[in-house]
Design a protein around this motif. Structure first.
Motif, mmCIF file in Angstrom:
data_model
loop_
_atom_site.group_PDB
_atom_site.id
_atom_site.type_symbol
_atom_site.label_atom_id
_atom_site.label_comp_id
_atom_site.label_asym_id
_atom_site.label_seq_id
_atom_site.Cartn_x
_atom_site.Cartn_y
_atom_site.Cartn_z
ATOM 1 N N ASN A 43 64.347 -5.230 -39.513
ATOM 2 C CA ASN A 43 65.165 -5.474 -38.335
ATOM 3 C C ASN A 43 66.200 -4.359 -38.333
ATOM 4 O O ASN A 43 67.101 -4.347 -39.168
ATOM 5 N N ASP A 44 66.055 -3.416 -37.428
ATOM 6 C CA ASP A 44 66.859 -2.191 -37.478
ATOM 7 C C ASP A 44 68.314 -2.492 -37.144
ATOM 8 O O ASP A 44 68.698 -2.577 -35.985
ATOM 9 N N GLN A 45 69.106 -2.648 -38.171
ATOM 10 C CA GLN A 45 70.530 -2.940 -37.966
ATOM 11 C C GLN A 45 71.392 -1.813 -38.522
ATOM 12 O O GLN A 45 72.533 -2.030 -38.925
ATOM 13 N N ARG A 46 70.821 -0.590 -38.484
ATOM 14 C CA ARG A 46 71.577 0.541 -39.014
ATOM 15 C C ARG A 46 72.889 0.761 -38.272
ATOM 16 O O ARG A 46 73.866 1.261 -38.835
ATOM 17 N N HIS A 47 72.877 0.413 -36.981
ATOM 18 C CA HIS A 47 74.048 0.736 -36.162
ATOM 19 C C HIS A 47 74.780 -0.517 -35.707
ATOM 20 O O HIS A 47 75.549 -0.496 -34.763
ATOM 21 N N VAL A 48 74.482 -1.636 -36.381
ATOM 22 C CA VAL A 48 75.154 -2.889 -36.068
ATOM 23 C C VAL A 48 76.349 -3.019 -37.000
ATOM 24 O O VAL A 48 76.273 -2.639 -38.171
ATOM 25 N N GLN A 49 77.456 -3.556 -36.458
ATOM 26 C CA GLN A 49 78.614 -3.776 -37.322
ATOM 27 C C GLN A 49 78.221 -4.750 -38.432
ATOM 28 O O GLN A 49 77.576 -5.764 -38.170
ATOM 29 N N GLY A 50 78.602 -4.413 -39.630
ATOM 30 C CA GLY A 50 78.214 -5.269 -40.751
ATOM 31 C C GLY A 50 76.910 -4.838 -41.378
ATOM 32 O O GLY A 50 76.578 -5.250 -42.480
ATOM 33 N N GLY A 51 76.151 -4.014 -40.643
ATOM 34 C CA GLY A 51 74.919 -3.460 -41.212
ATOM 35 C C GLY A 51 73.809 -4.487 -41.328
ATOM 36 O O GLY A 51 73.801 -5.503 -40.633
ATOM 37 N N PHE A 90 56.181 -2.382 -45.757
ATOM 38 C CA PHE A 90 56.915 -2.101 -46.994
ATOM 39 C C PHE A 90 57.732 -0.816 -46.860
ATOM 40 O O PHE A 90 58.932 -0.783 -47.173
ATOM 41 N N ILE A 91 57.104 0.236 -46.366
ATOM 42 C CA ILE A 91 57.810 1.518 -46.253
ATOM 43 C C ILE A 91 58.916 1.456 -45.205
ATOM 44 O O ILE A 91 60.006 2.005 -45.396
ATOM 45 N N ASP A 92 58.661 0.755 -44.101
ATOM 46 C CA ASP A 92 59.703 0.631 -43.073
ATOM 47 C C ASP A 92 61.005 0.083 -43.661
ATOM 48 O O ASP A 92 62.097 0.480 -43.251
ATOM 49 N N ARG A 93 60.861 -0.797 -44.619
ATOM 50 C CA ARG A 93 62.053 -1.442 -45.179
ATOM 51 C C ARG A 93 62.880 -0.496 -46.050
ATOM 52 O O ARG A 93 64.041 -0.801 -46.382
ATOM 53 N N TRP A 94 62.296 0.635 -46.414
ATOM 54 C CA TRP A 94 63.101 1.613 -47.165
ATOM 55 C C TRP A 94 64.371 1.986 -46.384
ATOM 56 O O TRP A 94 65.388 2.324 -46.986
ATOM 57 N N ILE B 78 59.956 5.526 -33.763
ATOM 58 C CA ILE B 78 59.244 6.184 -34.857
ATOM 59 C C ILE B 78 59.936 5.812 -36.152
ATOM 60 O O ILE B 78 61.056 6.247 -36.419
ATOM 61 N N TYR B 79 59.303 4.933 -36.898
ATOM 62 C CA TYR B 79 59.815 4.576 -38.220
ATOM 63 C C TYR B 79 58.987 5.336 -39.236
ATOM 64 O O TYR B 79 57.765 5.200 -39.297
ATOM 65 N N TRP B 80 59.605 6.109 -40.045
ATOM 66 C CA TRP B 80 58.905 6.832 -41.107
ATOM 67 C C TRP B 80 57.698 7.576 -40.549
ATOM 68 O O TRP B 80 56.593 7.499 -41.071
ATOM 69 N N TYR B 81 57.931 8.245 -39.425
ATOM 70 C CA TYR B 81 56.966 9.194 -38.850
ATOM 71 C C TYR B 81 55.728 8.543 -38.247
ATOM 72 O O TYR B 81 54.780 9.239 -37.888
ATOM 73 N N SER B 82 55.745 7.199 -38.104
ATOM 74 C CA SER B 82 54.653 6.595 -37.335
ATOM 75 C C SER B 82 55.151 5.366 -36.585
ATOM 76 O O SER B 82 56.354 5.106 -36.539
ATOM 77 N N MET B 83 54.240 4.655 -35.972
ATOM 78 C CA MET B 83 54.642 3.485 -35.192
ATOM 79 C C MET B 83 55.269 2.439 -36.112
ATOM 80 O O MET B 83 55.060 2.449 -37.326
ATOM 81 N N SER B 84 56.028 1.525 -35.542
ATOM 82 C CA SER B 84 56.655 0.479 -36.355
ATOM 83 C C SER B 84 55.582 -0.368 -37.031
ATOM 84 O O SER B 84 54.473 -0.525 -36.513
ATOM 85 N N GLY B 85 55.920 -0.930 -38.178
ATOM 86 C CA GLY B 85 55.004 -1.825 -38.873
ATOM 87 C C GLY B 85 54.569 -2.980 -37.984
ATOM 88 O O GLY B 85 53.420 -3.423 -38.035
ATOM 89 N N THR B 86 55.473 -3.438 -37.156
ATOM 90 C CA THR B 86 55.156 -4.546 -36.253
ATOM 91 C C THR B 86 54.036 -4.154 -35.295
ATOM 92 O O THR B 86 53.078 -4.910 -35.092
ATOM 93 N N MET B 87 54.149 -2.978 -34.688
ATOM 94 C CA MET B 87 53.092 -2.544 -33.779
ATOM 95 C C MET B 87 51.790 -2.299 -34.555
ATOM 96 O O MET B 87 50.708 -2.598 -34.064
ATOM 97 N N LYS B 88 51.923 -1.787 -35.770
ATOM 98 C CA LYS B 88 50.717 -1.533 -36.563
ATOM 99 C C LYS B 88 50.005 -2.848 -36.885
ATOM 100 O O LYS B 88 48.760 -2.920 -36.837
ATOM 101 N N LEU B 89 50.769 -3.881 -37.205
ATOM 102 C CA LEU B 89 50.152 -5.192 -37.469
ATOM 103 C C LEU B 89 49.318 -5.635 -36.263
ATOM 104 O O LEU B 89 48.208 -6.151 -36.417
ATOM 105 N N PHE B 90 49.870 -5.422 -35.070
ATOM 106 C CA PHE B 90 49.166 -5.833 -33.850
ATOM 107 C C PHE B 90 47.862 -5.056 -33.694
ATOM 108 O O PHE B 90 46.793 -5.634 -33.462
#
Lengths: 183, 183, 183, 183
Positions: A43-51, A90-94, B78-90
């Motif tokens: 859940n991309d919260q990089r730019h949300v207050q509180g992170g 898994f990688i997205d969560r990095w 673009i998460y980590w140079y490809s589509m989001s994991g969510t879209m990939k699951l679909f």
């Protein structure tokens, strides 16, 4: 030097795992089957207050195991011309870990590691798997991992990979290289 | 001609959605936010006796909505140079639908569709997003969808995409093209 | 800030040149038509005692003109999915210049430059032209040039490029960006 | 089944040739060194009244030798992340042959052939050589040649390729495959 294998596939003893066995052989490794864990989409919260909010799943368990090894094998079937959705989750969560106060040196630790990619697909992987390899290159460049090698194998039906002689010789060659490193 | 937008992102009003709005503007579309649904990872049972087991999640609900449209916009950060994991699951689950007796003409129906890709990333998307575009090309080729165009935008912080003038003019141009098609 | 255009094509007023005119418009540029010069293939003598022999052709004349500009437009038709052989001959010779005592600061000078690529092809350039863009990225990374942007246009028959609205809007956008830089 | 090797390099006994020798070994082949011939850049006259003018160089001599073989090995050093300019000049001219009344079945003849690519470069060829492989895929798809395999080797200094064990095992494997085909 210890080796961790990150499996992205869903089949037991699938072609990707069979090819990976040719890479591993007698070397001691820890096998991490992502399918056995729950990994929630980022859940991309990089730019949300509180992170980022803490996520209640198995991601950190996997991460800790991954972080403990010097050499990582990313072993994934090629689904729709890229890594499995499970491995992508898994990688997205990095991105979250990069902001996680509990892992202040995540990037530093990752950048001391070496990685190999093992990927098996049914539709011309030596050609149509190349964008996947380019993406791993960008991923590893970003996080600082050294991309040491890869093998693309062909196979759909169970054990079809055993007919892909080129993939097998590359797997053997990576095995020899790993053996030198861990000894 | 109706348009369905498949959102792979997790942020509300993120850069990908903002760029997609420039493509859509006043056109009637159905917006499908994948993050609002549960999509389980595929369990590859293509070669198991009995084939795929039914999965208890929201995948078919999404699929039915997607199948009802003539033009599909795949909008993903673009998460980590490809589509989001969510879209990939679909997309991974399409392999199951290809074998699903309830969708005997899945590939036929898909191959009558046109698609556009809208993808926004923070790290040189015009260069490092190219493998993703190549993968969409292979995906669309396989399933028979006509790949009509794409726009790669740059942005990390909220609304950063509004500074990417090239992405905005391409979005405008795709909008004009869509407008001609739906009228 | 001055602009040099390096044309790799062989046709007078071909589609690549037409698209490039949309990028240039009223800006002062120097146009370098590679086809008007003799460029011999590189003879790889990097590892020969004595190094590269001097070559009797027009390469250095072109090189000197190229080196005098701050912004370079590489304008090439897409022949067989990459730059024209003529342009490739020119770039291949950079390997010799890198060892040429008469150009001791070749790489330094190049790395202060910005570049754009303008490429027009007949067979799905927005997809099949992507490896060419990736190669320019590697070329520019190696020599240190900053890769500022590119436009891929579609066209075979004379003036077909004028139907490629997306390429035209990108060309316009690059024009605006260049205009700001040279003023 | 006969084999023709098309060399794009300029060095005698360079790394590309050394790797190619591992592919060939004891098989009878015809070696065509493009550097020993004069190949003029294509002059794109596809849309000129009267079409292409005849060109006074060695291109057709090479072409006739290439056409006489069933299996083609394209062996090129990687110069600036793609094939040598010399090899590119040769392939560019195929566009002329496609319109040449003296070669009415050029595409038909080519589409009965199989091809392999052997390419050696100094800068991460397993990653940065991938766009070149993608281009060969597009080239072969267009002309109808079956792309049977490739090997990317690493090496700069003379004989450095002999340290690239992975390239050597792939070369061996291609050799075995060729041997089965020609016997």
């Amino acid at each position: 030097m210890t080796i961790g294998v990150i499996y992205g596939g869903t089949r037991v003893k699938g072609n990707t795992e069979t090819l990976t066995e040719r890479v591993i052989q007698d070397l001691p490794v820890e096998k991490i089957y992502l399918k056995d864990y729950e990994i929630k989409p980022i859940n991309d919260q990089r730019h949300v207050q509180g992170g980022f909010e803490e996520v209640n799943d198995d991601y950190n368990i996997i991460l800790n195991r991954v972080l403990s090894h010097d050499i990582l094998l990313f072993a994934t079937p090629i689904y729709w011309y890229s890594m499995s959705g499970t491995m992508k989750l898994f990688i997205d969560r990095w991105s979250q870990t990069l902001k996680d106060a509990n892992y202040p040196d995540f990037k530093d630790v990752m950048s001391s590691k070496k990685a190999y990619v093992i990927a098996v697909g049914g539709d011309s992987p030596l050609l149509k798997g190349l964008p996947l390899i380019e993406q791993f290159q960008y991923i590893f460049d970003f996080i600082g991992i050294s991309f040491e090698g890869y093998v693309l194998g062909q196979g759909n039906k169970p054990n079809a990979i055993l007919q892909d002689e080129q993939a097998l010789v590359i797997a053997e060659q990576i095995h020899r290289s790993l053996k030198q490193q861990v000894n």
